[in-house]
Design an enzyme around this catalytic site. Structure first.
Site: not given
Ligand code: 0GY
Length: 312
Positions: A187, A263
């Protein structure tokens, strides 16, 4: 698609369910396009969520992910281990094995992982590990443990995916630049898009990519980064405009080192849940030519995850 549940677990309050009726994108994806950042969650009844998790999602199964892939027009997925499953990669590996070679994965492992476990994951399609530095998502892991893991996975040809907040890049710089593998940033390093694009914070991220040719970037998550939010209810499909200059800058500056993903199922979103069809329609705003789209969606992710198929 049917309504999400959490397989007997209690979903974190305020956490939105993923969108069950995504629209058909107007943007037609090129053949062999890869959704290079998505997750599977559980189902919790079969693959329980990790005790150390910071949130409990609603289930998002491999079947639902593959149905979304086909609906949007992608050919392949890269499934990334999310923190709610900790270092238990069973749901991820199960999805990879069911994908007929159409999915590769990024796992989370601990120092104690054995060589045969790594080999098994490799055979299933895992091609990277994820190091997460977002404090609301994980507890701290010592850097020497992460460096040891990076040294173990490098000979397999795997890469390291890093997830961090833009403000933490200065402190993490030395660690990131010491990694011996290809490094893929989630991101865009989470820029604060209310700040100027030519301000010191995003400039440091661009410098990080400019000075290190092993660093790649996911031009992803406008729905997470945007302060402007989704489109107004006027049928217009150009959403998340405040993220466009940042993502476009990355795509145009490093056209051979950027990838893109939905995502899905969008963990931790509390204000709005994106329509994945609209997210696909965001792509031509950040990759404005056929050539850039081909690199972002096809050539780059295939080179990274399916090199034996000749890249694309
Ligand atoms: C994403 C972003 C998020 C969560 C995770 O592994 C995860 O729990 O990556 C977030 O909360 O920003 O890439 O899924």
């Amino acid at each position: 698609m049917s309504k999400p549940t959490s397989g007997g677990f209690e979903k974190t309050p305020g956490w939105l369910d993923w969108y069950t009726g995504p629209s058909k994108p107007q943007f037609q994806l090129p053949p062999n396009a890869v959704d290079a950042h998505c997750h599977v969650f559980g189902p919790g009844a079969e693959f329980p969520y990790a005790p150390e998790r910071k949130y409990t999602p609603c289930d998002a199964s491999k079947q639902q992910l593959f149905a979304l892939r086909d609906h949007l027009g992608f050919t392949k997925n890269v499934i990334v281990q999310a923190t709610c499953h900790g270092a238990d990669n069973r749901a991820l590996v199960d999805a990879l094995k069911s994908s007929n070679g159409k999915a590769k994965g990024v796992a989370t492992v601990k120092r104690g992982v054995t060589d045969s476990e790594l080999q098994e994951m490799h055979a299933a399609g895992v091609r990277g590990v994820r190091f997460n530095f977002v404090k609301r998502l994980v507890d701290f892991t010592p850097k020497d443990e992460l460096l040891e893991i990076a040294g173990r996975i490098a000979p397999l040809g795997w890469h390291v995916v890093i997830y961090f907040e833009a403000v933490d890049l200065p402190e993490l710089w030395d660690f990131f630049t010491a990694l011996p593998t290809t490094v893929v940033v989630d991101h865009m390093g989470r820029p604060d898009v209310s700040k100027p694009i030519d301000g010191p914070e995003f400039e440091l991220f661009l410098k990080f990519m400019r000075e290190h040719e092993n660093v790649w970037c996911k031009a992803t998550c406008p729905e997470r980064l945007s302060l402007a939010g989704p489109p107004a209810l006027n049928g217009e499909r150009n959403a998340y405009r405040d993220v466009v200059p940042f993502a476009r800058k990355v795509v145009e500056s490093f056209p051979d080192r950027v990838i893109w993903g939905t995502d899905w199922p969008h963990p931790n979103l509390k204000n709005h849940m994106p329509d994945d069809g609209l997210l696909v329609d965001f792509i031509p705003h950040i990759a404005t030519t056929r050539e850039l789209q081909q690199k972002l969606l096809v050539d780059n992710p295939n080179r990274l995850y399916w090199p034996q198929e000749g890249g694309a």
